[in-house]
Every structure is written in structure tokens, then in C-alpha cells.
Design an enzyme around this catalytic site. Structure first.
Site, PDB file in Angstrom:
ATOM      1  N   ASN A   1      10.664   3.924  -0.983  1.00  0.00           N
ATOM      2  CA  ASN A   1      10.495   2.702  -0.197  1.00  0.00           C
ATOM      3  C   ASN A   1      11.096   1.480  -0.888  1.00  0.00           C
ATOM      4  OD1 ASN A   1       9.243   3.973   1.918  1.00  0.00           O
ATOM      5  ND2 ASN A   1       7.160   3.536   1.212  1.00  0.00           N
TER       6      ASN A   1
ATOM      7  N   ARG B   1       0.782  -1.229   0.000  1.00  0.00           N
ATOM      8  CA  ARG B   1       0.000   0.000   0.000  1.00  0.00           C
ATOM      9  C   ARG B   1       0.820   1.289   0.000  1.00  0.00           C
ATOM     10  NH1 ARG B   1      -3.005   0.847   4.434  1.00  0.00           N
ATOM     11  NH2 ARG B   1      -4.837   1.710   3.389  1.00  0.00           N
ATOM     12  N   ASP B   2       2.121   1.193  -0.152  1.00  0.00           N
ATOM     13  CA  ASP B   2       2.935   2.418  -0.184  1.00  0.00           C
ATOM     14  C   ASP B   2       4.148   2.220  -1.103  1.00  0.00           C
ATOM     15  OD1 ASP B   2       3.648   4.994   0.351  1.00  0.00           O
ATOM     16  OD2 ASP B   2       4.414   4.622   2.366  1.00  0.00           O
ATOM     17  N   ILE B   3       3.876   1.746  -2.320  1.00  0.00           N
ATOM     18  CA  ILE B   3       4.937   1.504  -3.289  1.00  0.00           C
ATOM     19  C   ILE B   3       5.373   2.843  -3.895  1.00  0.00           C
ATOM     20  CG2 ILE B   3       5.600   0.296  -5.408  1.00  0.00           C
ATOM     21  CD1 ILE B   3       4.901  -1.577  -3.137  1.00  0.00           C
TER      22      ILE B   3
END
Length: 243
Positions: free
Chosen positions: A52, A46-48
Site C-alpha cells: 500500500n 489501519r493498513d500500512i
């Protein structure tokens, strides 16, 4: 947590936002394998985003890793695809440039699936290939509207990138909520983004490894500690890159 190398965003900045198609393709193939494993455990990242995604160190400089699972959620319940909805933390913290078009930022009840992660990965690859995204600089409302409109025209959205990336998005946009994506098919699209006559994954050297040469380990440490942007014009870095 073991010390990792710099993020893709840092390395992209250090290389003047210029990666070869082979580099982007190899990174994409590795990231698809990482996501397939994560999804097999019933987890959505959910945070590509490039910040990251980091490289390894100490012999693993060619390996890519996903970090920061602070927004991750479980979507498999009892072996079935359960409900994983956006929440306020998602709305506040998610980097909207790489958010899926299905994740409407104005709705907290939108259901998410593995497509959200895979679509975000596609935007990362587009960014690394072209140096930008079509919706950079837009307000949140205009950005999401622009992404939804471009989602119907993948060729326009992927202008400047290989046709295989448009095929990657076209396949994802045809997926319904429940069906499991065929990761092998997605990998074929990503592999096709690089020329067939280029070196394979085992032979390829990433731009930053070639550029930094023997000083790479020190530069990795400096970038991880202080950030690539702060060091970009540092005289010490310029000297190390010439070693």
C-alpha cells in the site's frame, strides 16, 4: 485516481530484497510526514504495508505515497480522541505481519490509536532493512504471541537493523492510548538509521532509479500493470535493466 508507480513490495522484489539504509531512512521520513498529515485530519489508515506504499511518476519518482484507505476510520470526534475499534472487516483483511501488537486479532473491541499506524510503519522499515520479519511463517496465534514477547525486547526484535529502529519502537511502546506522539522525535530516530556521511534526501537516488536508468518509466508501467513478481525473470525486463 492518477496512475501511480509500483509498490515498495514490487520494487523490493525487483531489487532482490536489498535496499540501502539511506533509502529506507528517506522512505521512512516521507511516510512519517504522510501519516502525520493523515492523523492531523483525524484519520487512521489501519493498513500500512509495502503493497500500500507506492512511488510517484512523471517527475515525482522520488516521492512516496500511501494508498488504499479501504480500512481507514476516523478517530477524532469533536477534537478529542474517540473510539476506533477493530471490526470484522479489519480482522479478515488486515495483513497480520504488519499489524500492531496492540491490535489483538481475537478481540473486536480493541481501541486503536495513531500508535497502531506508526508501529506498523516500524515493521515495514524493519522488513525493508532486513528482508524479513521475525514472525514470518507462524500461525496467527503464534505470530501475535511472538510479537507481544518481542515487543518487550526491542533489541532482539530489531536484530540486524540499526539501533535507532529499536529506539523508535521503545518510544512507541511507552506511549499510552491518548497522548499524541512527537513526530519530530520519531523522525530523528528514522534519520539516524542511515550513516551521516551518506547523501541527503535531495541528493539521494533510489536503487531502482539507478538500476533501471532511462528505461524506468517503461518498467514502472509494466510493474504496475502485471506485477513485479511475474516480470522478475522476464527477458524483456532483463534487457531493459541493462539499457
Amino acid at each position: 485516481m492518477d496512475l501511480m508507480g509500483p509498490s515498495l513490495e514490487s520494487l523490493f522484489e525487483m531489487c532482490d530484497k536489498s535496499f540501502s539504509l539511506r533509502t529506507v531512512s528517506i522512505l521512512g521520513l516521507q511516510l512519517l510526514r504522510r501519516l502525520k498529515f493523515i492523523h492531523s485530519k483525524g484519520i487512521l489508515h489501519r493498513d500500512i504495508k509495502p503493497d500500500n506504499i507506492v512511488m510517484g511518476v512523471d517527475g515525482d519518482e522520488n516521492k512516496v505515497y500511501l494508498i488504499d484507505f479501504g480500512l481507514s476510520k476516523r478517530f477524532m470526534v469533536g477534537g478529542k480522541h474517540g473510539k476506533s475499534s477493530c471490526s470484522n472487516d479489519f480482522l479478515l483483511l488486515f495483513v497480520i505481519y504488519f499489524v500492531s501488537t496492540t491490535d489483538n486479532l481475537t478481540c473486536v473491541d480493541i481501541e486503536q490509536s495513531v500508535r497502531s499506524d506508526l508501529e506498523a510503519l516500524g515493521y515495514v522499515l524493519l522488513y525493508l532493512m532486513t528482508g524479513m520479519l521475525p514472525w514470518y511463517g507462524l500461525s496467527v496465534e503464534k505470530l501475535m504471541k511472538n510479537k507481544e514477547q518481542l515487543g518487550d525486547d526491542v533489541d532482539t526484535m530489531c536484530k540486524g537493523a540499526p539501533a535507532a529502529l529499536a529506539e523508535y519502537f521503545a518510544y512507541l511502546f511507552e506511549l499510552d492510548f491518548g497522548p499524541k506522539p512527537v513526530y519530530r522525535k520519531l523522525s530523528q530516530y528514522v534519520a539516524q538509521m542511515a550513516s551521516k556521511d551518506e547523501k541527503n534526501e535531495q541528493q539521494h537516488e533510489f536503487e531502482w532509479l539507478v538500476c533501471f536508468n532511462s528505461s524506468f518509466s517503461l518498467i514502472l508501467f509494466l510493474c504496475s500493470t502485471f506485477g513485479a513478481e511475474r516480470l522478475r525473470n522476464n527477458p524483456l525486463i532483463n534487457i531493459l535493466m541493462k539499457c
